[in-house]
Scaffold this motif. Sequence first.
Motif, PDB file in Angstrom:
ATOM      1  N   LEU A 237       8.256   0.574 -11.787  1.00 61.70           N
ATOM      2  CA  LEU A 237       6.899   0.955 -11.394  1.00 61.70           C
ATOM      3  C   LEU A 237       6.720   0.999  -9.883  1.00 61.70           C
ATOM      4  CD1 LEU A 237       3.935   1.538 -12.342  1.00 61.70           C
ATOM      5  CD2 LEU A 237       3.515  -0.895 -11.952  1.00 61.70           C
ATOM      6  N   LEU A 238       6.812  -0.161  -9.233  1.00 63.59           N
ATOM      7  CA  LEU A 238       6.514  -0.214  -7.800  1.00 63.59           C
ATOM      8  C   LEU A 238       7.438   0.675  -6.977  1.00 63.59           C
ATOM      9  CD1 LEU A 238       5.644  -3.949  -7.040  1.00 63.59           C
ATOM     10  CD2 LEU A 238       4.133  -1.970  -6.910  1.00 63.59           C
ATOM     11  N   ASN A 239       8.663   0.825  -7.402  1.00 63.23           N
ATOM     12  CA  ASN A 239       9.622   1.583  -6.595  1.00 63.23           C
ATOM     13  C   ASN A 239       9.661   3.069  -6.919  1.00 63.23           C
ATOM     14  OD1 ASN A 239      10.719   1.019  -9.102  1.00 63.23           O
ATOM     15  ND2 ASN A 239      12.819   0.899  -8.354  1.00 63.23           N
ATOM     16  N   ARG A 240       9.180   3.473  -8.112  1.00 63.38           N
ATOM     17  CA  ARG A 240       9.349   4.865  -8.537  1.00 63.38           C
ATOM     18  C   ARG A 240       8.044   5.600  -8.811  1.00 63.38           C
ATOM     19  NH1 ARG A 240      14.302   4.363 -12.990  1.00 63.38           N
ATOM     20  NH2 ARG A 240      15.740   3.158 -11.675  1.00 63.38           N
ATOM     21  N   ALA A 241       6.983   4.883  -9.109  1.00 68.36           N
ATOM     22  CA  ALA A 241       5.731   5.522  -9.512  1.00 68.36           C
ATOM     23  C   ALA A 241       4.937   6.005  -8.303  1.00 68.36           C
ATOM     24  CB  ALA A 241       4.900   4.553 -10.341  1.00 68.36           C
ATOM     25  N   THR A 242       3.913   6.790  -8.588  1.00 64.58           N
ATOM     26  CA  THR A 242       2.986   7.204  -7.540  1.00 64.58           C
ATOM     27  C   THR A 242       1.985   6.088  -7.286  1.00 64.58           C
ATOM     28  OG1 THR A 242       1.383   8.136  -9.094  1.00 64.58           O
ATOM     29  CG2 THR A 242       3.182   9.587  -8.341  1.00 64.58           C
ATOM     30  N   PRO A 243       1.308   6.108  -6.136  1.00 71.67           N
ATOM     31  CA  PRO A 243       0.275   5.094  -5.891  1.00 71.67           C
ATOM     32  C   PRO A 243      -0.787   5.075  -6.984  1.00 71.67           C
ATOM     33  CG  PRO A 243       0.819   6.209  -3.857  1.00 71.67           C
ATOM     34  CD  PRO A 243       1.545   6.943  -4.944  1.00 71.67           C
ATOM     35  N   GLU A 244      -1.118   6.243  -7.508  1.00 69.81           N
ATOM     36  CA  GLU A 244      -2.130   6.320  -8.572  1.00 69.81           C
ATOM     37  C   GLU A 244      -1.644   5.629  -9.842  1.00 69.81           C
ATOM     38  OE1 GLU A 244      -2.825   9.101  -5.472  1.00 69.81           O
ATOM     39  OE2 GLU A 244      -1.032   8.916  -6.762  1.00 69.81           O
ATOM     40  N   GLY A 262      -6.494 -17.640 -16.131  1.00 71.12           N
ATOM     41  CA  GLY A 262      -5.077 -17.900 -16.367  1.00 71.12           C
ATOM     42  C   GLY A 262      -4.157 -16.776 -15.960  1.00 71.12           C
ATOM     43  N   TYR A 263      -4.545 -16.004 -14.930  1.00 68.88           N
ATOM     44  CA  TYR A 263      -3.643 -14.977 -14.430  1.00 68.88           C
ATOM     45  C   TYR A 263      -3.700 -14.919 -12.914  1.00 68.88           C
ATOM     46  CZ  TYR A 263      -1.506 -10.489 -13.330  1.00 68.88           C
ATOM     47  OH  TYR A 263      -0.708  -9.519 -12.781  1.00 68.88           O
ATOM     48  N   ILE A 264      -2.510 -14.885 -12.280  1.00 64.82           N
ATOM     49  CA  ILE A 264      -2.379 -14.707 -10.838  1.00 64.82           C
ATOM     50  C   ILE A 264      -1.573 -13.433 -10.619  1.00 64.82           C
ATOM     51  CG2 ILE A 264      -1.468 -15.658  -8.684  1.00 64.82           C
ATOM     52  CD1 ILE A 264      -1.872 -18.449  -9.963  1.00 64.82           C
ATOM     53  N   LEU A 265      -2.203 -12.432 -10.040  1.00 66.16           N
ATOM     54  CA  LEU A 265      -1.553 -11.141  -9.870  1.00 66.16           C
ATOM     55  C   LEU A 265      -0.470 -11.209  -8.814  1.00 66.16           C
ATOM     56  CD1 LEU A 265      -2.744  -7.643 -10.079  1.00 66.16           C
ATOM     57  CD2 LEU A 265      -1.878  -8.293  -7.838  1.00 66.16           C
ATOM     58  N   ASN A 266       0.677 -10.633  -9.138  1.00 68.07           N
ATOM     59  CA  ASN A 266       1.766 -10.517  -8.185  1.00 68.07           C
ATOM     60  C   ASN A 266       2.802  -9.562  -8.768  1.00 68.07           C
ATOM     61  OD1 ASN A 266       3.385 -10.941  -5.936  1.00 68.07           O
ATOM     62  ND2 ASN A 266       3.115 -13.159  -5.979  1.00 68.07           N
ATOM     63  N   SER A 267       3.726  -9.136  -7.931  1.00 69.78           N
ATOM     64  CA  SER A 267       4.843  -8.344  -8.422  1.00 69.78           C
ATOM     65  C   SER A 267       5.746  -9.221  -9.288  1.00 69.78           C
ATOM     66  CB  SER A 267       5.631  -7.758  -7.256  1.00 69.78           C
ATOM     67  OG  SER A 267       6.078  -8.792  -6.398  1.00 69.78           O
ATOM     68  N   VAL A 268       6.521  -8.568 -10.151  1.00 66.83           N
ATOM     69  CA  VAL A 268       7.409  -9.313 -11.040  1.00 66.83           C
ATOM     70  C   VAL A 268       8.413 -10.137 -10.242  1.00 66.83           C
ATOM     71  CG1 VAL A 268       9.361  -9.000 -12.625  1.00 66.83           C
ATOM     72  CG2 VAL A 268       7.163  -7.957 -13.130  1.00 66.83           C
ATOM     73  N   HIS A 269       8.938  -9.568  -9.183  1.00 66.28           N
ATOM     74  CA  HIS A 269       9.878 -10.310  -8.341  1.00 66.28           C
ATOM     75  C   HIS A 269       9.623  -9.899  -6.908  1.00 66.28           C
ATOM     76  CE1 HIS A 269      13.235 -12.846  -7.477  1.00 66.28           C
ATOM     77  NE2 HIS A 269      13.620 -12.916  -8.738  1.00 66.28           N
ATOM     78  N   ASN A 270      10.460 -10.384  -5.992  1.00 63.21           N
ATOM     79  CA  ASN A 270      10.298 -10.011  -4.592  1.00 63.21           C
ATOM     80  C   ASN A 270      10.310  -8.489  -4.441  1.00 63.21           C
ATOM     81  OD1 ASN A 270      10.426 -12.741  -4.040  1.00 63.21           O
ATOM     82  ND2 ASN A 270      12.592 -12.700  -3.521  1.00 63.21           N
ATOM     83  N   ILE A 271       9.415  -7.981  -3.619  1.00 64.49           N
ATOM     84  CA  ILE A 271       9.352  -6.539  -3.389  1.00 64.49           C
ATOM     85  C   ILE A 271      10.573  -6.115  -2.585  1.00 64.49           C
ATOM     86  CG2 ILE A 271       8.056  -4.714  -2.222  1.00 64.49           C
ATOM     87  CD1 ILE A 271       5.505  -6.228  -2.954  1.00 64.49           C
ATOM     88  N   GLN A 272      11.288  -5.111  -3.102  1.00 64.57           N
ATOM     89  CA  GLN A 272      12.564  -4.686  -2.525  1.00 64.57           C
ATOM     90  C   GLN A 272      12.373  -3.538  -1.520  1.00 64.57           C
ATOM     91  OE1 GLN A 272      15.515  -6.438  -3.334  1.00 64.57           O
ATOM     92  NE2 GLN A 272      13.936  -7.753  -4.210  1.00 64.57           N
ATOM     93  N   PRO A 273      13.427  -3.251  -0.731  1.00 66.36           N
ATOM     94  CA  PRO A 273      13.302  -2.218   0.307  1.00 66.36           C
ATOM     95  C   PRO A 273      13.016  -0.817  -0.218  1.00 66.36           C
ATOM     96  CG  PRO A 273      15.188  -3.630   0.757  1.00 66.36           C
ATOM     97  CD  PRO A 273      14.706  -3.978  -0.608  1.00 66.36           C
ATOM     98  N   ASP A 274      13.266  -0.556  -1.526  1.00 70.99           N
ATOM     99  CA  ASP A 274      13.042   0.794  -2.047  1.00 70.99           C
ATOM    100  C   ASP A 274      11.603   1.016  -2.491  1.00 70.99           C
ATOM    101  OD1 ASP A 274      13.170  -0.924  -4.223  1.00 70.99           O
ATOM    102  OD2 ASP A 274      14.258   0.487  -5.505  1.00 70.99           O
TER     103      ASP A 274
END
Length: 290
Positions: A237-244, A262-274
Motif C-alpha cells: 500500500l504505502l509504497n505502491r498505491a496512490t495518495p488517494e 483500542g487503536y493507535i494508527l501507524n504503518s505496519v513496520h518502519n517506513i522504507q525508502p521506496d
Amino acid sequence: SDEELPNDCFRDEWRIIRRRPSGGLYYDLVFSPFEEHISFSALEHYPWPDPKDPGRFRGLRQEAEYWRGQGDHALVLQIRGGVITQAELLRGFGNFWMDLLLQPELAGELLDHTLAFSMEVAKLALETLGKDSVDILGYGDDIGMQTGCLVSPELYRQILKPRQARFIRHLKDISGGKKILYHTCGAVAPLIEDLIEIGVDALNPVQTSAVGMDLRLLKDRFGDRITFWGGIDTQRLLNRATPEEVAAETKKTIRLLSEGGGYILNSVHNIQPDVPPENICAMFDAALQA
C-alpha cells in the motif's frame, strides 16, 4: 561496543558478525557463535556481555527528560528484549528453530541466558530513568512469518511462552504496572489469546498482509482486551498505491479498529525508502480528518 571489520562488516558484543551487502541498506547475519556447536558446557563458559555496562544507560535520563518537555505525549521506552531473537542470532536461525524440536532443553538453556540478560538490562534502565519517566514499555520478539506462526502454537506454549511471560511479568513488576507494547510481525492470530494472557497490552504492527490477520475478525475477537498498534500496510500500500488509495485505506482501517477505542494508527513496520513522501502525508492527513 561494536568492532568494525573489513568488507563493511562488524562484530557486536555477543561476537555475532553482520555484513552489509553492496548497495544494501541493512546488515545481514553472517556468523553466529554457536552455529557449528552448542552444548551446556559451551553455554556455561561463553563470555556473555555484561548487562551492567554503564554505557548502555548513558544519557538515557536526559533524553527522557528532553522528550517529556516537548509536549503532552506518551513516552515509550524500548526495552532491550529480543529474548528469542538474540537466541536466533547466537545459534543461527535455522538451527535455533530445529533445536526447539530436537534438543528443547538445550534451546531452553540458551533462551534462559538471553532472558536473564534482558531482565537485568530492563531493571537497570528503569532504575536509571525512574519508573515515572516513561509511560509504556516496548519489547519485540518475532514469533510469526508471512504465512503463519514460526512454530506450532503447542511448541510456542511449551518453550517460548513461559519465558515471554516471565519477562513481561518482570517488566510490569519493575515499572509499577506500565503498559506493555509488544512487537511481532507476521500471521500471529493463533497466538494473540496467549499474548493477552501473559500481559501484552498492545500489539504491533498488525501485519494486515499476513495470513489470517483480517482486521474485522481481529477487532471482533480481541478488540476489547488488547490495543492494536499499526495496521497500515507497508508491503503493497504505502509504497505502491496512490495518495488517494492510501487515504481511503487509512480511513477504512481507522473505522475497523478504532470502534470503542483500542487503536493507535501507524504503518505496519518502519517506513522504507521506496515509500513516496506524498503517501506518508496522505496517511497522516487522513488520520487527522477521521
